[in-house]
Scaffold this motif. Structure first.
Motif, PDB file in Angstrom:
ATOM      1  N   UNK A  34     -39.586 -28.164  13.934  1.00 23.85           N
ATOM      2  CA  UNK A  34     -38.370 -28.970  13.966  1.00 23.85           C
ATOM      3  C   UNK A  34     -37.323 -28.222  13.184  1.00 23.85           C
ATOM      4  N   UNK A  35     -36.197 -28.105  13.356  1.00 23.19           N
ATOM      5  CA  UNK A  35     -35.312 -28.647  14.317  1.00 23.19           C
ATOM      6  C   UNK A  35     -34.024 -27.835  14.399  1.00 23.19           C
ATOM      7  N   UNK A  36     -33.229 -27.682  13.313  1.00 21.91           N
ATOM      8  CA  UNK A  36     -31.950 -26.997  13.502  1.00 21.91           C
ATOM      9  C   UNK A  36     -31.883 -25.765  12.609  1.00 21.91           C
ATOM     10  N   UNK A  37     -31.715 -24.617  13.244  1.00 21.85           N
ATOM     11  CA  UNK A  37     -31.731 -23.381  12.465  1.00 21.85           C
ATOM     12  C   UNK A  37     -30.938 -22.303  13.186  1.00 21.85           C
ATOM     13  N   UNK A  38     -30.824 -21.175  12.503  1.00 26.12           N
ATOM     14  CA  UNK A  38     -30.079 -20.053  13.076  1.00 26.12           C
ATOM     15  C   UNK A  38     -30.857 -18.777  12.781  1.00 26.12           C
TER      16      UNK A  38
END
Lengths: 239, 484
Positions: free
Chosen positions: B170-174
């Motif tokens: 999960x979930x939001x990354x770069x």
């Protein structure tokens, strides 16, 4: 239906008395223009020749994909294309802006199909006419599909002429809307753009005989309907 | 025998002359004269017909909705870069193995049916290795990838960057992978990164950042105020471009469409006073009500509402809600926007249509830009995009013309390498061996290590026998980077 076809055949094939036909032609301004005088010819030939040569060079540059050739095409012939669209469609609204783009894009994409580079302007006219024809047909389909009736209302904004002229123009194009597209286009070009018969036929991609027949029919339809518009009364004259 | 026609009894020479003169004058003024678009009035009978038509349309929509609800929903690409080829993408799994190339100019967003989204930042190169019901595997070859993954127990998303692997729990990354340096910033959820010196894996939690540079592994907290992946595209793209060396300069020459978005906000702020009748829930109205406009200022009424509506699509585009942005723009009137917007916004408008899956509208916007602003540097981007749209529509010949025009008119343009590379692809699709070889030579001279270099060498080695499937950029039946 039969009667209309019969009359057409009469005009085209069996022929009216020569004087009668010439009278019709004169009214429709489809008598070929008198040749220019030698002086005029001498004066214009150079300029016309230069323009044609420049067109040919422009076509060559477009075919080569030369830098800025398309920009030059727009700058050189854009006004002419816009004018043809304006004449035929009756407005230079956002749709004709789209159509202008379409004409230029088509010209650019099909430049290899232009057999006579010196005829660039006439070729562009032809593309503009075909594009306008498609647009008119599209409009008509759309109108039919909307199930609505369009009712004219007074124009309050975007005036581009005096009130009388504006009203007359509106009536003219209301009438043209009711004329079959293949008759309407040569009629508009002939009357408004003042093209001669040959140029009109070339622009419409038809023969001289066909364009003449269509002009006759369009003219008849136009004046029959024009009588119903009060605003056009001051503009109509007895022949 | 049919009687001869009655000759006309009327003439209108003066009318034609005057009308033509008025039209010429209007054109010369340069103002677009409009012969009033007639307003429509409904008659009773027609209203009944319209009602029947609406009923039928409603029934059809209901049937479609029921069908959609009942249909199974495998994970698939549904928007962004996928949109141009929704039909071909619906098969999902066939997409594996094709290369995705995000243009130097713009980001390449990919949206998935389960709500996940991946965005290849400007100038990045990557590959969708696998896409199935249970997740996806993506290879980031170079550049920056931003991910927002909707993770469930049954899905596994994996991002490969060089020898490293980011397992998404999960979930939001770069992820940023450039010059053998890995940089992962995690904004929400958790991931496990493994491969090479990371051994069995290094877990990363929200707010942490991991860098691996020449064998040195470093984990640190994200600095306060660090970009969190939801910032506007301008900042992200610019920062990606900075790290991509030469491409940064290219981008600087060609301002991003999102730069226009900022301008649009300014317009909204200025034109829409508090308390105006902006549509509830739109980004524009929220911003307006909290903006600097003096409270209690008199509303401008309808004109203000129009101004806000017209900018709503920009706000939505900024949030990567391309389908909604497209719908919003359509409500304003596509043609109106094409004729009213400046070059920056037109480019954005075209991108919105492209990502929303409407090639004709995208083409309209780009062509409008080219026709209205032929000398604007952004016309270059529009020409390139037109080539790409034509290629996606299987019109290789037309695409080649646009790409050639790009190369001819903007020989120093930021996308010229890609244009030449795509000319190679066009020539292959047209089975024009000579053109393919010429383009391949030109490409290798310009970009010997670029994404098309392998294809170009293959063309020169094997001649015209190279198949288009070896091409990295586009599939003519798909959308940018979408495998066939």
């Amino acid at each position: 239906m039969t009667g209309r076809v019969g009359r057409t055949l009469f005009v085209e094939q069996k022929g009216l008395p020569q004087g009668h036909l010439q009278a019709v032609d004169r009214l429709l301004r489809i008598v070929p223009s008198p040749p220019p005088s030698p002086e005029d010819d001498g004066q214009d030939a150079g300029a016309v020749g230069t323009k044609l040569a420049e067109d040919a060079r422009l076509v060559a540059r477009l075919r080569e994909g030369a830098p800025r050739a398309t920009v030059e095409l727009v700058e050189r012939h854009g006004t002419h294309v816009r004018r043809v669209l304006f004449r035929v469609l009756g407005s230079d609204d956002s749709e004709s802006g789209d159509l202008f783009q379409e004409v230029i894009t088509q010209a650019w994409e099909r430049i290899d199909q232009l057999s006579e580079p010196r005829a660039l302007k006439a070729w562009l006219t032809q593309i503009a006419v075909f594009t306008a024809r498609k647009a008119i047909r599209r409009r008509r389909r759309r109108r039919w599909l909307t199930f609505f009736a369009d009712v004219p209302e007074p124009d309050v904004e975007g005036r581009w002429a005096g009130p009388d002229m504006q009203e007359a123009a509106r009536c003219v194009y209301r009438i043209l809307e009711r004329i079959p597209v293949d008759e309407r286009i040569p009629f508009s070009l002939r009357m408004l753009e003042d093209l001669d018969l040959e140029a009109t036929a070339r622009a419409c991609g038809t023969s001289l005989a066909t364009v003449r027949r269509r002009l006759v029919k369009a003219e008849r339809r136009f004046f029959k309907m024009a009588r119903q518009y009060e605003a056009l009364a001051p503009w109509l004259e007895n022949a | 025998m049919t009687p001869p026609p009655t000759p006309p009894h009327l003439r209108a020479d003066r009318l034609w002359r005057s009308l033509a003169d008025a039209q010429d004058a209007a054109l010369a003024r340069g103002t677009p004269p409009a012969l009033r678009t007639p307003r429509l009035r409904r008659s009773r009978v027609r209203a009944r017909r319209l009602g029947a038509a609406l009923l039928m349309a409603g029934a059809a929509v209901t049937a479609l909705v029921l069908f959609a609800v009942r249909a199974p929903r495998p994970l698939r690409g549904v928007g962004g870069g996928f949109a141009g080829g929704v039909a071909s993408v619906s098969g999902g799994r066939d997409e594996a193995g094709r290369t995705l190339v995000a243009d130097a100019r713009s980001d390449l967003p990919l949206q998935f049916s389960n709500g996940s989204s991946l965005t290849f930042r400007a100038g990045s190169t990557g590959r969708m290795q696998r896409l199935g019901d249970d997740g996806a595997q993506v290879f980031l070859e170079e550049g920056r990838l931003e991910a927002h993954v909707v993770h469930t127990r049954t899905t596994l998303w994996m991002v490969h960057a060089g020898p490293y692997r980011v397992r998404v729990t999960g979930t939001r990354f770069e992820v940023n992978w450039a010059a053998a340096r890995l940089d992962v910033s995690l904004f929400e959820g958790s991931v496990v990164i493994d491969g090479a010196e990371l051994g069995a894996g290094v877990p990363l939690r929200a707010g942490q950042r991991l860098t691996v540079d020449r064998g040195v592994v470093r984990t640190e907290l994200l600095p306060p105020g660090a970009p969190d992946g939801t910032r506007d595209l301008t900042g992200a793209s610019a920062s990606a471009s900075e790290e991509l060396g030469d491409r940064a300069g290219a981008r600087a020459k060609s301002p991003a469409p999102s730069e226009a978005m900022g301008a649009s906000e300014a317009v909204v702020d200025r034109e829409a006073p508090a308390g105006s009748d902006a549509p509830a829930g739109s980004g524009a109205s929220a911003r307006v009500s909290g903006g600097d406009a003096p409270s209690g200022a008199p509303a401008k009424g309808r004109a203000v509402a129009v101004a806000i509506d017209e900018n709503e699509w920009l706000m939505l585009a900024k949030q990567s809600a391309y389908a909604e942005a497209f719908s919003s723009a359509m409500r304003v009137g596509w043609r109106t926007l094409c004729h009213r917007l400046d070059a920056h916004r037109l480019l954005t408008l075209g991108d919105v249509a492209r990502y929303a899956g409407s090639r004709p509208r995208a083409q309209q916007a780009f062509e409008s830009l080219v026709a209205r602003f032929p000398r604007d540097p952004l016309a270059a981007d529009a020409v390139f995009s037109l080539g790409r749209l034509a290629f996606e529509s299987d019109q290789s010949d037309r695409a080649a013309r646009w790409f050639r025009r790009y190369v001819a008119d903007w020989p120093q343009g930021p996308l010229v390498d890609q244009a030449v590379g795509r000319l190679v692809e066009c020539a292959i699709h047209m089975h024009d061996g000579e053109a393919a070889r010429d383009a391949a030579r030109a490409y290798l001279l310009r970009a010997p290590t670029g994404p098309h270099a392998r294809l170009a060498r293959q063309v020169l080695r094997d001649g015209a026998g190279v198949t288009a499937s070896a091409a990295p950029g586009l599939s003519p039946r798909g959308s940018p980077g979408v495998p066939r």
